[in-house]
Design an enzyme around this catalytic site. Structure first.
Site, PDB file in Angstrom:
ATOM      1  CG  HIS A  83     -12.207 -74.945  40.864  1.00 12.38           C
ATOM      2  ND1 HIS A  83     -12.217 -73.584  41.037  1.00 12.38           N
ATOM      3  CD2 HIS A  83     -10.931 -75.346  41.076  1.00 12.38           C
ATOM      4  CE1 HIS A  83     -11.009 -73.169  41.359  1.00 12.38           C
ATOM      5  NE2 HIS A  83     -10.207 -74.221  41.380  1.00 12.38           N
ATOM      6  CD  GLU A  86     -15.490 -73.070  40.724  1.00 15.15           C
ATOM      7  OE1 GLU A  86     -14.764 -73.045  39.718  1.00 15.15           O
ATOM      8  OE2 GLU A  86     -15.161 -72.580  41.816  1.00 15.15           O
ATOM      9  CD  GLU A 272     -15.358 -66.132  39.612  1.00 13.57           C
ATOM     10  OE1 GLU A 272     -16.250 -66.853  40.109  1.00 13.57           O
ATOM     11  OE2 GLU A 272     -14.177 -66.458  39.562  1.00 13.57           O
TER      12      GLU A 272
END
Length: 434
Positions: A83, A86, A272
């Site tokens: 993405h 990100e 993450e």
């Protein structure tokens, strides 16, 4: 005087130290090309294609034989910035490259890792999205999608490292659960490991290799000082020891993890890395310090388990031979490559290996993988089958692999795969790679 100048020149590093800032396409390319030129014996830079807007999708390979696969050397990949907004993974992979090449020949652990592994690093899978961000935001920006599908990692059998079709915008995921891979999911929690989905049980999706995936995820999370903290993002998403099952987090209609696991024999997880998708530049050194040990230790995990080749009685290598643990049946059977090689990521223990050539009876062998694996090498075990193989005439193994996404096989589209407005809103509103 000339001698003194020459001496001073030799003391300078081959590549200027990489600074902690966001590197846009031009700066990233300049750094990658400089590394490839100055460390040409252990690196190979190539583009695997173009983005929608014509930007190169760069991959830097680091290894003793960076330009080609060698028998016995497993392949590994890290992919970041799926993405576009990100951003942490993108910068971490650039610093990982810098760390690896500058320590080769000086640090014994890094030298052995590079010499025994072919490491593919893709800092940005979505350069268009990254460049589209005009006003960085912690939660959402127009650069998230931008026509291209944030930090994937893959433990792979050799010929399948970074398959080009796995890096297209198509949504095909594959089972894997250990290091970093971007997924279309979003969560406000930091570096969390997310696994693939091939079967559901008690709100979880488990693969035949769930024990390996859990080990891989914990390997990464346990070495990051913030990842295992309870609710570090203050969003009431408390994953046990920093790890969650992908289906438990939320169901998803296919993706790169599932694709890699089912069709490419590659184990992959999602990480993450931050509570904010596009943090301030001054935070980047802290992210690097928190993730450096995890990034290195995760690469080492490609040397888990058992590896080898399958030969016929004349010692000819046999491709397309199914090699799997007897009680671990995969949707697409794990098969040898054109060199007759196989790689099975397995934890220490006793296993019965099923080696099956098309048209022949299964060949079963018990193997014991010791608690302490060999230094930067899986247990080596070759198999010699009692027949003379004709490499061009071996029939295609059955069952064959499905050629369409698995979620389309069910006419009713189960709750685990059915798209919904709720999931769409999650994708838009939550933070992935904050």
């Amino acid at each position: 005087m000339d001698f003194a100048c020459l001496w001073l020149t030799l003391l300078l590093p081959l590549v200027a130290a990489l600074d902690f800032r966001y590197h846009h396409q031009e700066g990233m390319e300049e750094f990658l090309k400089s590394v490839a030129q100055n460390y040409s014996s252990i690196t190979h830079l190539h583009s695997i294609g173009k983005s929608v807007k014509g930007r190169n999708l760069w991959v830097l390979v680091v290894g003793r034989f960076p330009k080609e696969h060698r028998v016995g050397i497993p392949e590994f990949k890290y992919v970041a910035n799926m993405h576009g907004d990100e951003t942490v993974g993108r910068e971490l992979l650039l610093h990982l490259i810098d760390y690896l090449v500058t320590r080769h020949g000086k640090d014994l652990e890094i030298t052995n890792l590079i010499n025994s592994t072919r490491i593919h690093i893709m800092p940005s899978m979505n350069p268009d999205g990254f460049e589209a961000v005009r006003k960085p935001d912690c939660y959402y920006s127009n650069g998230r999608w931008d026509r291209q599908p944030g930090l994937p990692a893959c433990l792979s059998s050799p010929p399948l490292a970074i398959p080009p079709h796995a890096l297209t915008p198509a949504s095909l995921l594959r089972r894997q659960l250990a290091s970093m891979l971007p997924s279309p999911a979003a969560t406000p929690s930091p570096t969390r490991s997310r696994g693939p989905a091939t079967g559901t049980s008690h709100s979880r999706s488990l693969t035949p290799d769930d024990d390996v995936f859990q080990h891989l995820a914990h390997t990464y999370a346990s070495r990051n000082p913030n990842m295992t903290k309870p609710d570090p993002c203050k969003n009431k998403m408390n994953f046990h020891n920093g790890v969650t099952n992908g289906y438990s987090w939320y169901p998803l209609q296919g993706g790169m993890q599932d694709y890699n696991y089912v069709w490419a024999q590659c184990f992959e997880i999602t990480l993450e890395l931050s509570c904010c998708k596009y943090p301030r530049e001054e935070r980047l050194p802290y992210f690097w310090n928190d993730n450096k040990a995890s990034l290195i230790e995760y690469i080492k995990q490609v040397h888990l388990g058992i590896k080898g080749q399958v030969f016929d009685q004349n010692r000819n290598p046999l491709p397309n031979i199914i090699v799997e643990v007897q009680d671990r049946k995969h949707i697409c059977p794990f098969k040898t490559n054109k060199f007759g090689e196989y790689y099975l990521l397995l934890l220490p223990g006793s296993y019965e290996i099923n080696v099956t050539a098309p048209g022949h009876e299964p060949h079963l062998t018990k193997v014991v993988i010791p608690e302490k694996s060999q230094h930067f090498s899986a247990l080596k075990k070759d198999f010699v089958l009692p027949f003379q193989g004709q490499l061009d005439s071996l029939p295609v193994p059955n069952p064959s692999c499905p050629m369409i996404p698995l979620y389309k096989m069910s006419p009713s589209h189960s709750a685990a795969t059915k798209p919904s407005l709720f999931l769409f809103l999650l994708t838009l509103l939550h933070i992935f790679f904050k």
